[in-house]
Design an enzyme around this catalytic site. Structure first.
Site, PDB file in Angstrom:
ATOM      1  N   HIS A 180      10.965 -40.883  35.230  1.00 14.75           N
ATOM      2  CA  HIS A 180      11.706 -40.794  33.874  1.00 14.75           C
ATOM      3  C   HIS A 180      10.958 -41.667  32.993  1.00 14.75           C
ATOM      4  CE1 HIS A 180      15.095 -41.406  31.740  1.00 14.75           C
ATOM      5  NE2 HIS A 180      16.065 -41.601  32.551  1.00 14.75           N
ATOM      6  N   HIS A 183      14.774 -42.224  27.059  1.00 15.03           N
ATOM      7  CA  HIS A 183      16.034 -42.911  27.110  1.00 15.03           C
ATOM      8  C   HIS A 183      15.963 -44.487  26.977  1.00 15.03           C
ATOM      9  CE1 HIS A 183      18.017 -38.872  28.015  1.00 15.03           C
ATOM     10  NE2 HIS A 183      17.863 -39.105  26.728  1.00 15.03           N
ATOM     11  N   TYR A 185      14.379 -46.500  28.945  1.00 17.65           N
ATOM     12  CA  TYR A 185      14.228 -47.176  30.162  1.00 17.65           C
ATOM     13  C   TYR A 185      12.703 -47.655  30.198  1.00 17.65           C
ATOM     14  CZ  TYR A 185      18.970 -45.762  31.140  1.00 17.65           C
ATOM     15  OH  TYR A 185      20.302 -45.735  31.275  1.00 17.65           O
TER      16      TYR A 185
END
Length: 393
Positions: A180, A183, A185
């Protein structure tokens, strides 16, 4: 000459339902379940048994790619109550059962793994004795705590934690991991110039801001094989302060470096401008509307599939694979509709209307409600009663 109406695609007759090789597995169709935070783990961030049914049911059509919710690579990245980790023996064992339940339906499972960084809840971390950290000490809007900048040693530990977690996922039977880097993070906090104010080799230039994501991809690929590694990017999102003014240059550089390293990743997952969670979930102003991801797909040159997410419907997904993305091997990820339709793939294939979702129940901590109480279609139950994972409340 009459005017020509735009072609109406029947999803089952489009490339959506053509098989596609992804890493070591062959999908039977090109609809994937997007990674979705649901907060159904216990106080120790261990997945609850009700999660077995949820994931198995959404893999009820054989050959479906199911992607887990974002899962912490270390206990200090379990930054929110009831989101899961994949670190302790108890967590690993719980995920092993979930993965096995998805495989029992002849579907495939990738684990999305992350660090949360400054997107964590600092109170939750403090209660557990963990520091609140980011790429640098830039506070997040709405949080009145300033994160501490990660040290070089901590950054190297994060890379190692991604590697160790990826190995645990594969050992537990997972088909791969999705890194990931989107977004707002942790990895994205390094990519974003507005968040990353470092002056060492991990900040400043595009090369330096991209360094951590590329290091994680390289090390993880060396550990488990690039064909079991995917990555998620959100070039046009503004969620959690992730807006970038240099998206085209930044992501073009990242793609060129991945190619230089010779990594043939399982897939690259991209969130379209229409998929910004800030606009969808929080009602923030949509940004970058109308911009396309084509520059990334062109640079990637179909080395492996690209997954796209962006508030798709069955009709718009069918149109996307036949028109906009017709030259590329594209998988379309569905999120919210998969929550309310465990048999979503069956419904799309058979033209059965989708059931509406209830946003108010998306994040009910540990609850069966809004999670496992959305019904299968009568048509699916008549055809495949055995595919429904048994579990009482």
């Amino acid at each position: 000459m009459g005017s020509h109406a735009a072609p109406q695609y029947v999803p089952s007759e489009t490339r959506l339902f053509k098989p596609l090789k992804v890493g070591n597995v062959t999908l039977e169709h090109r609809i994937a379940m997007a990674p979705l935070t649901r907060l159904r783990s216990d106080d120790n961030h261990v997945p609850l048994p009700l999660m077995e049914k949820y994931y198995a049911d959404r893999g009820c059509v054989p050959g479906t790619l199911v992607i887990s919710e974002a899962t912490a690579i270390a206990h200090e990245e379990e930054g929110q109550r009831s989101n899961p980790g994949f670190v302790s023996e108890a967590q690993t064992e719980a995920w092993r059962k979930i993965i096995s339940a998805v495989h029992a339906n002849k579907s495939f499972f990738f684990q999305q793994i992350w660090g949360m960084g400054r997107a964590s809840d600092p109170k939750h971390l403090a209660e557990r004795g963990f520091p609140y950290r980011s790429s640098s000490n830039v506070p997040m809007k709405g949080i009145d705590v300033e994160p501490t900048a990660l040290t070089e040693e901590e950054i190297l530990q994060i890379i190692q934690s991604f590697v160790d977690t990826a190995k645990r996922v594969v050992a537990a039977g997972g088909d791969g991991v999705e890194i990931h880097s989107a977004h707002g993070y942790l990895l994205d906090q390094f990519l974003t110039a507005g968040v990353n104010k470092r002056t060492d080799k991990w900040g400043g230039s595009i090369e330096n801001r991209a360094r951590l994501t590329l290091a994680v991809l390289k090390a993880t690929s060396e550990a488990i094989g690039a064909e079991k590694v995917a990555v998620r990017f959100s070039p046009y999102a503004g969620f959690q302060g992730s807006e970038k003014s240099d998206s085209v240059e930044l992501y073009s550089y990242i793609i060129s470096e991945i190619k230089k390293m010779g990594l043939k990743l399982a897939y690259i997952s991209l969130v379209e401008a229409t998929g910004d969670p800030g606009a969808i979930v929080r009602g923030d102003k949509a940004i970058n509307v109308g911009k396309t991801l084509d520059f990334i797909l062109e640079a990637w040159e179909n080395r492996s599939p690209v997954m796209v997410a962006g508030a798709y419907t069955p009709e718009s997904a069918a149109k996307a694979v036949e028109e906009h993305y017709k030259h590329w091997d594209v998988i379309v990820a569905f999120g919210r509709h998969f929550i309310s339709n465990p048999d979503l793939v069956f419904r799309v294939k058979n033209g059965i209307p989708l059931a509406p979702y209830n946003r108010a129940t998306f994040y009910l901590l540990k609850q069966w409600e809004g999670y496992n109480d959305y019904p299968f279609s009568p048509e699916f139950l008549a055809a495949h009663p055995e595919a429904v994972h048994p579990m009482t409340e």
